[in-house]
Design a protein around this motif. Structure first.
Motif, PDB file in Angstrom:
ATOM      1  N   TYR A  78       0.707  -0.660   0.139  1.00 33.95           N
ATOM      2  CA  TYR A  78      -0.110   0.399   0.062  1.00 33.95           C
ATOM      3  C   TYR A  78       0.995   0.900  -0.101  1.00 33.95           C
ATOM      4  N   ASP A  79       0.558   2.136  -0.654  1.00 33.08           N
ATOM      5  CA  ASP A  79       0.946   3.270  -0.328  1.00 33.08           C
ATOM      6  C   ASP A  79       0.644   3.942   0.659  1.00 33.08           C
ATOM      7  N   ALA A 129       1.117   5.755   5.904  1.00 32.81           N
ATOM      8  CA  ALA A 129       1.803   4.576   6.926  1.00 32.81           C
ATOM      9  C   ALA A 129       1.127   3.815   8.006  1.00 32.81           C
ATOM     10  N   SER A 130       0.594   4.042   9.314  1.00 29.83           N
ATOM     11  CA  SER A 130       0.063   3.506  10.468  1.00 29.83           C
ATOM     12  C   SER A 130      -0.921   2.957  10.442  1.00 29.83           C
ATOM     13  N   GLN A 131      -2.260   3.573   9.099  1.00 23.63           N
ATOM     14  CA  GLN A 131      -3.334   3.080   8.420  1.00 23.63           C
ATOM     15  C   GLN A 131      -2.671   1.578   7.792  1.00 23.63           C
ATOM     16  N   LEU A 183      -3.512  -4.445   6.615  1.00 23.42           N
ATOM     17  CA  LEU A 183      -2.024  -5.253   6.599  1.00 23.42           C
ATOM     18  C   LEU A 183      -1.792  -5.914   8.002  1.00 23.42           C
ATOM     19  N   ILE A 184      -1.662  -5.984   8.723  1.00 22.59           N
ATOM     20  CA  ILE A 184      -1.668  -6.852  10.178  1.00 22.59           C
ATOM     21  C   ILE A 184      -3.302  -7.252  10.386  1.00 22.59           C
ATOM     22  N   PRO A 238       5.411   1.215  17.359  1.00 25.39           N
ATOM     23  CA  PRO A 238       4.714   0.503  17.941  1.00 25.39           C
ATOM     24  C   PRO A 238       3.425   0.007  17.897  1.00 25.39           C
ATOM     25  N   ILE A 239       3.126  -0.280  16.677  1.00 24.77           N
ATOM     26  CA  ILE A 239       2.129  -0.836  16.032  1.00 24.77           C
ATOM     27  C   ILE A 239       2.886  -2.067  15.881  1.00 24.77           C
TER      28      ILE A 239
END
Length: 381
Positions: free
Chosen positions: A64-65, A73-75, A80-81, A103-104
């Motif tokens: 993902y871009d 990036a956090s989203q 993805l997870i 942290p994620i």
């Protein structure tokens, strides 16, 4: 008969899906460092394409871009997870984005392997137990540059540092601090200015450097391509004899496309061997990359993506398909001991060491070709 055929197709499809290994990537594919994200992705997919032709386990890269935007990036990483259920993250690009996604990653206990970032935050195995790097840190690259410049006789007030004003730029600046401290030189002697991330507004930072009224002989620049190109062009007007030293995250060849007249004065560190090297993995990469992307040019960024993908495969290849999960991937990473993936040296991971390579190569562009160069060849006047 028709019912049997439907059942057969169902079970074949189910079997294929069950053998699909989902790997995630968040990278900049359309922003200011899209040249990094797109090339890392192509390098990874080049290796996966080869493996998928001979393996019952099919490697699928879901990417993902994030446009070099920490919020996106956090989203992406959360998606993805939690939605895509990837078993690992591979080749994420960007230090500011890594800073907010770590942290994620730690919370969800998912490995992050081979990010294209030299940020120091990724290299503390005590606080980031799920981050495993291929490359050295930006601070290592910069520290080596500064140390070698001092060895060439450069004085602290003849050296200026110009960086992007974020964690990426700060990671490079840490290398300057390290080099000054190792020489017992006061860090108050560091001459450092910045420009704003996401812009090419280098004029203010350059004007601040001019205010020092020093005869700078060398500049260390930690930025992105367009801003760096503009900085070199403008700084050359005031410091025609100065040398410029870049780090691996910047594409020296692209930068010098617009600054050919300065190719003798611009150098860059690299964290992968040049593609002219006679190494097994170089040959593999060139062949596999051209098979999947016949119209694209090979380069050091996609080569690094290929290296990261091969390293990942070497780590998990002894696991059975049903054993491949986030926890077992991390366990396998910590078991990596003295393996050579074709780079000509062996390395390991363990609880105290989450970095595969410590190698740094110094390069320059000569007649349009990227070449290795030794510090002995460089004259700083």
């Amino acid at each position: 008969m028709k019912k049997k055929s439907i059942l057969l197709i169902f079970f074949i499809t189910l079997n294929l899906y069950s053998n699909e290994l989902r790997i995630g990537m968040s990278g900049d594919f359309s922003g200011s460092i899209s040249y990094l994200g797109n090339n890392m992705k192509m390098g990874i997919e080049s290796y996966f394409n080869k493996i998928n032709k001979s393996s019952s386990t099919q490697y699928k890269l879901i990417s993902y871009d994030d446009k070099y935007n920490p919020v996106l990036a956090s989203q992406n990483v959360k998606k993805l997870i939690h939605k895509d259920k990837v078993v690992t993250l591979l080749g994420n690009t960007g230090t500011p984005t890594a800073t907010v996604t770590l942290p994620i990653i730690n919370k969800n206990k998912i490995p992050l392997i081979g990010p294209y970032s030299g940020g120091k935050i990724l290299r503390d195995p005590q606080t980031n137990t799920f981050s495993f790097n291929y490359r050295v840190g930006y601070y290592n690259e910069v520290s080596q540059i500064v140390s070698n410049l001092f060895n060439k006789g450069i004085k602290s007030d003849e050296l200026a540092v110009f960086t992007q004003n974020d964690t990426y730029g700060d990671s490079g600046y840490l290398g300057v601090l390290e080099a000054f401290r190792s020489r017992n030189i006061s860090i108050n002697n560091i001459i450092h200015e910045r420009y704003t991330k996401g812009t090419e507004n280098i004029e203010y930072g350059l004007s601040k450097l001019l205010d020092y009224n020093k005869n700078f002989k060398a500049f260390i620049v930690v930025g992105v391509n367009k801003a760096t190109t503009k900085f070199i062009k403008y700084a050359k007007e005031d410091f025609p004899n100065a040398k410029f030293f870049l780090i691996s995250a910047m594409n020296i060849s692209t930068i010098l496309n617009s600054l050919e007249e300065y190719e003798d004065d611009v150098y860059s560190t690299q964290v992968v061997p040049l593609l002219s090297e006679k190494l097994p993995i170089v040959k593999e990469y060139k062949e596999d990359f051209k098979k999947l992307y016949p119209n694209e040019k090979t380069n050091l960024i996609s080569f690094e993506g290929y290296i990261v993908a091969k390293l990942f495969h070497e780590v998990i290849k002894e696991l059975k398909p049903e054993e491949i999960n986030r926890n077992n991937i991390r366990k396998q990473l910590l078991k990596v001991e003295n393996i050579d993936i074709g780079l000509g040296f062996k390395s390991s991971f363990n609880n105290e060491k989450h970095q595969y390579s410590n190698r740094v190569w110094l390069t320059r562009v000569k007649n349009g070709e990227l070449q290795n160069v030794s510090w002995k060849e460089i004259e700083v006047k």
